[in-house]
Enzyme design. Structure first.
Site, PDB file in Angstrom:
ATOM      1  N   ARG A  38     -27.372   7.486   0.369  1.00 56.67           N
ATOM      2  CA  ARG A  38     -26.947   8.438  -0.665  1.00 56.67           C
ATOM      3  C   ARG A  38     -28.111   8.713  -1.610  1.00 56.67           C
ATOM      4  NH1 ARG A  38     -22.411   9.960  -3.940  1.00 56.67           N
ATOM      5  NH2 ARG A  38     -23.276  11.443  -5.423  1.00 56.67           N
ATOM      6  N   ARG A  71     -24.103  15.171   0.531  1.00 55.51           N
ATOM      7  CA  ARG A  71     -24.367  13.734   0.446  1.00 55.51           C
ATOM      8  C   ARG A  71     -23.877  13.030   1.707  1.00 55.51           C
ATOM      9  NH1 ARG A  71     -20.527  14.347  -4.537  1.00 55.51           N
ATOM     10  NH2 ARG A  71     -21.434  16.378  -4.210  1.00 55.51           N
ATOM     11  N   ASP A  87     -19.813   9.482  -0.415  1.00 53.60           N
ATOM     12  CA  ASP A  87     -19.223   9.299  -1.740  1.00 53.60           C
ATOM     13  C   ASP A  87     -18.247   8.148  -1.664  1.00 53.60           C
ATOM     14  OD1 ASP A  87     -20.081  10.885  -3.822  1.00 53.60           O
ATOM     15  OD2 ASP A  87     -18.764  12.553  -3.336  1.00 53.60           O
ATOM     16  N   ASP A 128     -15.640   6.684  -4.425  1.00 56.78           N
ATOM     17  CA  ASP A 128     -15.130   6.854  -5.785  1.00 56.78           C
ATOM     18  C   ASP A 128     -13.845   6.067  -5.984  1.00 56.78           C
ATOM     19  OD1 ASP A 128     -17.106   8.682  -6.682  1.00 56.78           O
ATOM     20  OD2 ASP A 128     -16.066  10.330  -5.678  1.00 56.78           O
TER      21      ASP A 128
END
Length: 199
Positions: A112, A121, A124, A126
């Site tokens: 990343r 990207r 991710d 999150d």
């Protein structure tokens, strides 16, 4: 017996209760929900690698993994590749900050690079919610901002955790219905591919 000598004073009950209390705090597990996304490289392999890395994390147990959903990139530079998105539900004894650091380390392991805001990207990771915790720390906003407005988050979340709620916003199923249902915002469930939990 000399009761002024602390080594002979029976004080073990208080000590044991303190140790037990600390042990309970350290090992109590809470539910957390993590969103995964990738739009560079081998997206499916990357998401599976992230699931595997989370499963290998001490103090963390994955309880559910959603189907894979594909969607166009939201915001950021134009003409980005489509994203693969998924949601992982887990129980963990890691504090939210440690879970965030683990997520960042997994992102870094998959290359990343943070150069363009909302740019393409490889991965991710999150945190969407962490049971019983709300945070306005810019580094760790909980619940994750705008998750209640994004079908690419809500659709896989509903798949992995049908009774889920976004704290402060309501049930995931109702939020997704308000956006137009599982196919809202161009989100498509990929029936031909899937993620698996490590055995």
């Amino acid at each position: 017996m000399n009761t002024s000598d602390p080594t002979t004073t029976p004080n073990t009950f208080d000590l044991e209760s303190r140790v037990d209390s600390a042990d309970t705090t350290l090992h109590s597990q809470r539910c957390a929900v993590i969103a995964l996304g990738s739009n560079l490289g081998n997206r499916l392999d990357t998401l599976q690698g992230a699931v595997d890395a989370l499963a290998d994390t001490p103090g963390l147990k994955i309880t559910a993994v959603s189907a894979v959903y594909e969607t166009e990139a939201v915001g950021g530079p134009e003409e980005q590749p489509n994203y693969y998105n998924a949601v992982v539900v887990l129980r963990t004894s890691l504090p939210p900050r440690d879970l965030l650091e683990r997520g960042n380390a997994i992102e870094d392991a998959f290359g990343r690079v943070r150069t363009v805001h909302w740019g393409p990207r490889t991965l991710d990771v999150d945190i969407l919610t962490y049971e019983g915790v709300s945070s306005d720390d810019p580094q760790l906003l909980l619940p994750h901002p705008r998750s209640h407005e994004r079908a690419f988050v809500l659709a896989p979340w509903l798949d992995a955790q049908p009774e889920a709620e976004v704290p402060g916003h309501g049930r995931v199923d109702a939020l997704l219905a308000a956006l137009g249902g599982p196919d809202a915002q161009g989100v498509k469930r990929r029936e031909d591919i899937r993620l698996t939990l490590p055995e």
